[in-house]
Write a protein that holds these residues in place. Structure first.
Motif, PDB file in Angstrom:
ATOM      1  N   ILE A  35     -70.134  37.066 -67.708  1.00  0.00           N
ATOM      2  CA  ILE A  35     -70.176  36.508 -66.287  1.00  0.00           C
ATOM      3  C   ILE A  35     -71.244  35.434 -65.923  1.00  0.00           C
ATOM      4  CG2 ILE A  35     -70.582  37.358 -63.865  1.00  0.00           C
ATOM      5  CD1 ILE A  35     -69.432  40.062 -64.548  1.00  0.00           C
ATOM      6  N   LEU A  36     -72.370  35.723 -66.471  1.00  0.00           N
ATOM      7  CA  LEU A  36     -73.509  34.784 -66.283  1.00  0.00           C
ATOM      8  C   LEU A  36     -73.411  33.417 -67.061  1.00  0.00           C
ATOM      9  CD1 LEU A  36     -76.556  36.924 -66.677  1.00  0.00           C
ATOM     10  CD2 LEU A  36     -75.650  35.944 -64.443  1.00  0.00           C
ATOM     11  N   SER A  37     -72.549  33.536 -68.363  1.00  0.00           N
ATOM     12  CA  SER A  37     -72.459  32.299 -68.900  1.00  0.00           C
ATOM     13  C   SER A  37     -70.952  31.579 -68.864  1.00  0.00           C
ATOM     14  CB  SER A  37     -72.488  32.385 -70.554  1.00  0.00           C
ATOM     15  OG  SER A  37     -71.428  33.338 -70.863  1.00  0.00           O
ATOM     16  N   GLY A  38     -70.273  32.407 -68.139  1.00  0.00           N
ATOM     17  CA  GLY A  38     -68.661  31.855 -68.037  1.00  0.00           C
ATOM     18  C   GLY A  38     -67.845  31.868 -69.283  1.00  0.00           C
ATOM     19  N   SER A  39     -68.434  32.437 -70.230  1.00  0.00           N
ATOM     20  CA  SER A  39     -67.634  32.319 -71.396  1.00  0.00           C
ATOM     21  C   SER A  39     -66.463  33.586 -71.477  1.00  0.00           C
ATOM     22  CB  SER A  39     -68.669  32.939 -72.673  1.00  0.00           C
ATOM     23  OG  SER A  39     -67.817  32.955 -73.800  1.00  0.00           O
ATOM     24  N   LEU A  40     -65.243  33.089 -71.608  1.00  0.00           N
ATOM     25  CA  LEU A  40     -64.058  33.977 -71.649  1.00  0.00           C
ATOM     26  C   LEU A  40     -63.902  34.726 -73.020  1.00  0.00           C
ATOM     27  CD1 LEU A  40     -61.223  35.014 -70.588  1.00  0.00           C
ATOM     28  CD2 LEU A  40     -60.286  33.134 -71.446  1.00  0.00           C
ATOM     29  N   ALA A  41     -64.603  33.918 -74.087  1.00  0.00           N
ATOM     30  CA  ALA A  41     -64.719  34.709 -75.367  1.00  0.00           C
ATOM     31  C   ALA A  41     -65.445  36.063 -75.355  1.00  0.00           C
ATOM     32  CB  ALA A  41     -65.073  33.645 -76.617  1.00  0.00           C
ATOM     33  N   LEU A  42     -66.644  35.687 -74.697  1.00  0.00           N
ATOM     34  CA  LEU A  42     -67.569  36.913 -74.637  1.00  0.00           C
ATOM     35  C   LEU A  42     -67.062  38.117 -73.777  1.00  0.00           C
ATOM     36  CD1 LEU A  42     -70.301  37.333 -75.570  1.00  0.00           C
ATOM     37  CD2 LEU A  42     -71.225  36.454 -73.477  1.00  0.00           C
ATOM     38  N   LEU A  43     -66.471  37.795 -72.654  1.00  0.00           N
ATOM     39  CA  LEU A  43     -65.715  38.707 -71.672  1.00  0.00           C
ATOM     40  C   LEU A  43     -64.602  39.479 -72.540  1.00  0.00           C
ATOM     41  CD1 LEU A  43     -65.664  36.873 -68.139  1.00  0.00           C
ATOM     42  CD2 LEU A  43     -67.013  39.043 -68.843  1.00  0.00           C
ATOM     43  N   SER A  44     -63.710  38.686 -73.253  1.00  0.00           N
ATOM     44  CA  SER A  44     -62.703  39.042 -74.158  1.00  0.00           C
ATOM     45  C   SER A  44     -63.303  40.173 -75.169  1.00  0.00           C
ATOM     46  CB  SER A  44     -61.941  38.030 -74.871  1.00  0.00           C
ATOM     47  OG  SER A  44     -61.278  37.057 -73.881  1.00  0.00           O
ATOM     48  N   ASP A  45     -64.527  39.728 -75.706  1.00  0.00           N
ATOM     49  CA  ASP A  45     -65.013  40.590 -76.874  1.00  0.00           C
ATOM     50  C   ASP A  45     -65.557  41.933 -76.164  1.00  0.00           C
ATOM     51  OD1 ASP A  45     -65.984  41.226 -79.457  1.00  0.00           O
ATOM     52  OD2 ASP A  45     -67.555  40.095 -79.119  1.00  0.00           O
ATOM     53  N   ALA A  46     -66.083  41.874 -74.713  1.00  0.00           N
ATOM     54  CA  ALA A  46     -66.697  42.720 -74.071  1.00  0.00           C
ATOM     55  C   ALA A  46     -65.262  43.743 -73.718  1.00  0.00           C
ATOM     56  CB  ALA A  46     -67.150  42.427 -72.762  1.00  0.00           C
ATOM     57  N   LEU A  47     -64.210  43.075 -73.339  1.00  0.00           N
ATOM     58  CA  LEU A  47     -63.086  43.850 -73.188  1.00  0.00           C
ATOM     59  C   LEU A  47     -62.729  44.883 -74.361  1.00  0.00           C
ATOM     60  CD1 LEU A  47     -60.691  44.879 -71.281  1.00  0.00           C
ATOM     61  CD2 LEU A  47     -59.587  42.803 -71.942  1.00  0.00           C
ATOM     62  N   HIS A  48     -62.813  44.021 -75.462  1.00  0.00           N
ATOM     63  CA  HIS A  48     -62.201  44.439 -76.929  1.00  0.00           C
ATOM     64  C   HIS A  48     -63.082  45.878 -76.861  1.00  0.00           C
ATOM     65  CE1 HIS A  48     -61.768  44.164 -81.375  1.00  0.00           C
ATOM     66  NE2 HIS A  48     -61.076  45.469 -80.975  1.00  0.00           N
ATOM     67  N   ASN A  49     -64.576  45.445 -77.001  1.00  0.00           N
ATOM     68  CA  ASN A  49     -65.553  46.679 -77.105  1.00  0.00           C
ATOM     69  C   ASN A  49     -65.408  47.807 -76.192  1.00  0.00           C
ATOM     70  OD1 ASN A  49     -67.644  46.240 -79.114  1.00  0.00           O
ATOM     71  ND2 ASN A  49     -67.945  44.043 -78.296  1.00  0.00           N
ATOM     72  N   PHE A  50     -64.897  47.667 -75.037  1.00  0.00           N
ATOM     73  CA  PHE A  50     -64.605  48.680 -73.986  1.00  0.00           C
ATOM     74  C   PHE A  50     -63.512  49.522 -74.500  1.00  0.00           C
ATOM     75  CE2 PHE A  50     -62.983  50.369 -70.130  1.00  0.00           C
ATOM     76  CZ  PHE A  50     -63.932  51.397 -69.710  1.00  0.00           C
ATOM     77  N   SER A  51     -62.622  48.831 -75.001  1.00  0.00           N
ATOM     78  CA  SER A  51     -61.333  49.548 -75.243  1.00  0.00           C
ATOM     79  C   SER A  51     -61.741  50.273 -76.634  1.00  0.00           C
ATOM     80  CB  SER A  51     -60.232  48.640 -75.704  1.00  0.00           C
ATOM     81  OG  SER A  51     -60.454  47.763 -76.932  1.00  0.00           O
ATOM     82  N   ASP A  52     -62.511  49.948 -77.483  1.00  0.00           N
ATOM     83  CA  ASP A  52     -63.063  50.612 -78.569  1.00  0.00           C
ATOM     84  C   ASP A  52     -63.962  51.881 -78.187  1.00  0.00           C
ATOM     85  OD1 ASP A  52     -62.124  48.786 -80.215  1.00  0.00           O
ATOM     86  OD2 ASP A  52     -63.856  47.684 -80.848  1.00  0.00           O
ATOM     87  N   VAL A  53     -64.822  51.745 -76.933  1.00  0.00           N
ATOM     88  CA  VAL A  53     -65.312  53.002 -76.526  1.00  0.00           C
ATOM     89  C   VAL A  53     -64.460  53.867 -76.215  1.00  0.00           C
ATOM     90  CG1 VAL A  53     -66.847  53.685 -74.723  1.00  0.00           C
ATOM     91  CG2 VAL A  53     -67.605  51.695 -75.843  1.00  0.00           C
ATOM     92  N   LEU A  54     -63.428  53.750 -75.729  1.00  0.00           N
ATOM     93  CA  LEU A  54     -62.291  54.619 -75.219  1.00  0.00           C
ATOM     94  C   LEU A  54     -61.605  55.115 -76.509  1.00  0.00           C
ATOM     95  CD1 LEU A  54     -60.725  53.072 -72.059  1.00  0.00           C
ATOM     96  CD2 LEU A  54     -62.488  54.613 -72.230  1.00  0.00           C
ATOM     97  N   SER A  55     -61.294  54.217 -77.264  1.00  0.00           N
ATOM     98  CA  SER A  55     -60.618  54.701 -78.619  1.00  0.00           C
ATOM     99  C   SER A  55     -61.352  55.475 -79.456  1.00  0.00           C
ATOM    100  CB  SER A  55     -60.162  53.109 -79.203  1.00  0.00           C
ATOM    101  OG  SER A  55     -59.170  52.660 -78.585  1.00  0.00           O
ATOM    102  N   LEU A  56     -62.767  55.155 -79.634  1.00  0.00           N
ATOM    103  CA  LEU A  56     -63.954  55.676 -80.509  1.00  0.00           C
ATOM    104  C   LEU A  56     -63.760  57.078 -79.731  1.00  0.00           C
ATOM    105  CD1 LEU A  56     -66.379  53.141 -81.413  1.00  0.00           C
ATOM    106  CD2 LEU A  56     -64.657  54.130 -82.917  1.00  0.00           C
ATOM    107  N   GLY A  57     -64.186  57.487 -78.636  1.00  0.00           N
ATOM    108  CA  GLY A  57     -63.917  58.701 -77.903  1.00  0.00           C
ATOM    109  C   GLY A  57     -62.735  59.363 -78.186  1.00  0.00           C
ATOM    110  N   PHE A  58     -61.749  58.951 -78.290  1.00  0.00           N
ATOM    111  CA  PHE A  58     -60.178  59.696 -78.568  1.00  0.00           C
ATOM    112  C   PHE A  58     -60.460  60.141 -79.946  1.00  0.00           C
ATOM    113  CE2 PHE A  58     -55.574  59.435 -78.859  1.00  0.00           C
ATOM    114  CZ  PHE A  58     -55.210  60.473 -78.313  1.00  0.00           C
ATOM    115  N   SER A  59     -60.897  59.129 -80.796  1.00  0.00           N
ATOM    116  CA  SER A  59     -61.013  59.491 -82.285  1.00  0.00           C
ATOM    117  C   SER A  59     -61.968  60.779 -82.310  1.00  0.00           C
ATOM    118  CB  SER A  59     -61.337  58.240 -82.926  1.00  0.00           C
ATOM    119  OG  SER A  59     -60.553  57.227 -83.210  1.00  0.00           O
ATOM    120  N   LEU A  60     -62.935  60.819 -81.662  1.00  0.00           N
ATOM    121  CA  LEU A  60     -63.583  61.963 -81.910  1.00  0.00           C
ATOM    122  C   LEU A  60     -63.288  63.318 -81.455  1.00  0.00           C
ATOM    123  CD1 LEU A  60     -66.728  62.737 -82.445  1.00  0.00           C
ATOM    124  CD2 LEU A  60     -67.190  62.096 -80.274  1.00  0.00           C
ATOM    125  N   ILE A  61     -62.529  63.144 -80.011  1.00  0.00           N
ATOM    126  CA  ILE A  61     -62.086  64.244 -79.497  1.00  0.00           C
ATOM    127  C   ILE A  61     -60.845  64.733 -80.655  1.00  0.00           C
ATOM    128  CG2 ILE A  61     -60.584  65.012 -77.760  1.00  0.00           C
ATOM    129  CD1 ILE A  61     -61.738  63.247 -76.019  1.00  0.00           C
TER     130      ILE A  61
END
Length: 300
Positions: A35-61
């Motif tokens: 948000i501060l830098s205006g980088s879509l790639a960085l936000l895209s990577d953050a979205l991917h990382n957040f999806s990973d948090v959910l996916s990793l949580g699902f994998s752990l369960i």
């Protein structure tokens, strides 16, 4: 029904938990930085990382559930829970990739200035965190499809951070802000490739398809070499999970033998199936001149 003894690899769920915490930290940092830098790639990577948090949580369960013991109501236990997790995680990889491509095209049409220094430092942080998480799960990923799905999520995160870093450096020294969109699309294409491959593998297991390394005709030829065997037929071979490969079939005997003699014959069949085809859970129905279909594969 017989089960040949197998050595089960001990998968460490705690490593998955550590990876979840690390990814949650990097996700928050990348959202703020994007948000501060205006980088879509960085936000895209953050979205991917957040999806990973959910996916990793699902994998752990799923990993925890899969360790529950079998019962009268659940005779197979919960061993296929990790296959479901792998399927869901593979699906999310593809979905996230499509969202990234859409955002990248939109940004390519309407480029915006980007604070490259912040992008560079957060990309380095992403590489370090995801690289460490990848090392934590690498061993488990080699023999567990659920852990492999989590491992691939983290590996693509690390590669995505590398792409973001390259894009940040190019933007810093050349001012080519369109590189941000290009890097995003490259990240997304890679996600689609690995996601579809994992999706195919998990789908085949969930659909009980014959494992790719199993040649039914070759397997029958080997069993038919055993004295006392007339014909192995009505065969089903499937993966219950990554470690258990099941077979059920009818075995037509050459002679009208006693059950004690059939036990000896069965031991020989089990040895061949385990040593040559790695089948560790076998259910054989004995027959002698029974009038039924004798095809290798019979549609019930």
């Amino acid at each position: 029904m017989s089960q040949v003894h197998i050595h089960k690899n001990e998968v460490r769920g705690k490593n998955l938990a550590y990876s979840i915490v690390l990814n949650l930290v990097i996700t928050v940092a990348q959202v703020v930085g994007g948000i501060l830098s205006g980088s879509l790639a960085l936000l895209s990577d953050a979205l991917h990382n957040f999806s990973d948090v959910l996916s990793l949580g699902f994998s752990l369960i799923a990993h925890k559930i899969s360790r529950r013991k079998a019962s009268i109501d659940h005779t197979f236990g919960y061993k296929r829970a990790e296959l479901i997790a792998a399927f869901v995680n593979a699906s999310t990889l593809v979905i996230v990739a499509l969202l990234l491509i859409y955002g990248a095209i939109e940004r390519f049409v309407n480029p915006k200035p980007i604070e490259s220094n912040l992008v560079i430092w957060l990309a380095l942080l992403g590489i370090a965190v995801n690289g460490f998480s990848v090392l934590l799960l690498k061993k488990d990923a080699a023999h567990n499809l659920n852990m492999k799905s989590a491992y691939l999520h983290l590996l693509t995160d690390m590669l995505a951070s590398v792409a973001v870093l390259v894009g940040g450096l190019v933007m810093k020294f050349f001012g080519w802000f369109w590189v941000d969109s290009v890097m995003t699309i490259l990240i997304a294409i890679y996600l689609i490739v690995v996601g579809i491959d994992l999706l195919k593998t998990s789908t085949k297991m969930l659909m009980l398809f014959t494992p790719e390394h199993i040649d039914i005709k070759e397997m029958v030829r080997e069993v038919h070499k055993i004295p006392g065997v007339n014909k192995l037929h009505h065969i089903h071979v499937w993966h219950l999970n990554d470690e258990e490969l099941h077979l059920e079939a009818h075995l037509d005997c050459s002679d009208d033998i006693k059950m004690s003699e059939f036990n000896d014959l069965l031991d020989q069949v089990e040895t061949v199936l385990f040593e040559k085809f790695h089948i560790n859970h076998i259910n054989i129905q004995p027959e002698f001149k029974k009038q039924d279909p004798k095809d290798f594969i019979v549609q019930d």
